[in-house]
Scaffold this active site. Structure first.
Site, PDB file in Angstrom:
ATOM      1  N   CYS A  93       0.672  -1.261   0.083  1.00 34.79           N
ATOM      2  CA  CYS A  93       0.187   0.098  -0.162  1.00 34.79           C
ATOM      3  C   CYS A  93       0.843   1.226  -0.025  1.00 34.79           C
ATOM      4  O   CYS A  93       0.313   2.197  -0.381  1.00 34.79           O
ATOM      5  CB  CYS A  93      -0.927   0.053   1.466  1.00 34.79           C
ATOM      6  SG  CYS A  93      -0.095   0.062   2.930  1.00 34.79           S
ATOM      7  N   CYS A 148      -2.629  -3.008   8.936  1.00 41.92           N
ATOM      8  CA  CYS A 148      -2.145  -1.733   9.126  1.00 41.92           C
ATOM      9  C   CYS A 148      -1.736  -1.804  10.660  1.00 41.92           C
ATOM     10  O   CYS A 148      -0.747  -1.075  11.192  1.00 41.92           O
ATOM     11  CB  CYS A 148      -3.353  -0.968   9.103  1.00 41.92           C
ATOM     12  SG  CYS A 148      -4.196  -0.943   7.433  1.00 41.92           S
TER      13      CYS A 148
HETATM   14 FE1  FES Z   1      -1.560   0.724   4.239  1.00 42.57          FE
HETATM   15 FE2  FES Z   1      -3.242   0.695   6.129  1.00 42.57          FE
HETATM   16  S1  FES Z   1      -3.804   0.440   3.830  1.00 42.57           S
HETATM   17  S2  FES Z   1      -1.325   0.583   6.525  1.00 42.57           S
END
Ligand code: FES
Length: 125
Positions: free
Chosen positions: A35, A104
């Site tokens: 991400c 996360c």
């Molecule tokens: Fe990357 Fe939450 S989507 S840490």
């Protein structure tokens, strides 16, 4: 049911311990390649107790809420206790995270462990 718990929303809107500790003696920075989110933890440790902790997170709302909660969970605690912090404990303290957002909270666990490792490397403790 709402996607995020009240606690997640509250820590996202009003994160605790945001910022930098200039004279930190343990700093850890981790990222999630998928991400692209990044989390940096600063620890000020004295007599093997976490006297202060701050974070900077460039990331999603769950990452910010997880960082905030993680700092609350280790502040004032002995290093040995902070070492035991798991992402599961962070997520539980937030009254849960959606399954696809659990990574996360992993970032928070990893950032704290990285900062503690840095402290160990600096001090040899
Ligand atoms: Fe990357 Fe939450 S989507 S840490």
């Amino acid at each position: 049911m709402a996607l995020y718990s009240e606690k997640v929303m509250e820590h996202f809107r009003n994160p605790r311990n945001v910022g930098v500790i200039e004279d930190a003696n343990g700093i850890g920075e981790v990222g999630n390649a998928k991400c692209g989110d990044i989390m940096k933890m600063y620890l000020k440790i004295e007599d093997d107790v976490i006297q202060d902790v701050k974070f900077e997170t460039f990331g999603c709302g769950s990452a910010i809420a997880s960082s905030s909660m993680a700092t609350e969970l280790i502040k004032g605690k002995p290093v040995s206790e902070a070492m035991q912090l798991t992402n599961k404990a962070v997520a539980e303290a937030l009254d849960g995270l959606p399954a696809y957002k659990m990574h996360c909270s992993v970032l928070a666990e990893e950032a704290i462990h990285a900062a503690l490792e840095d402290y160990h490397n600096r001090t040899g403790k």
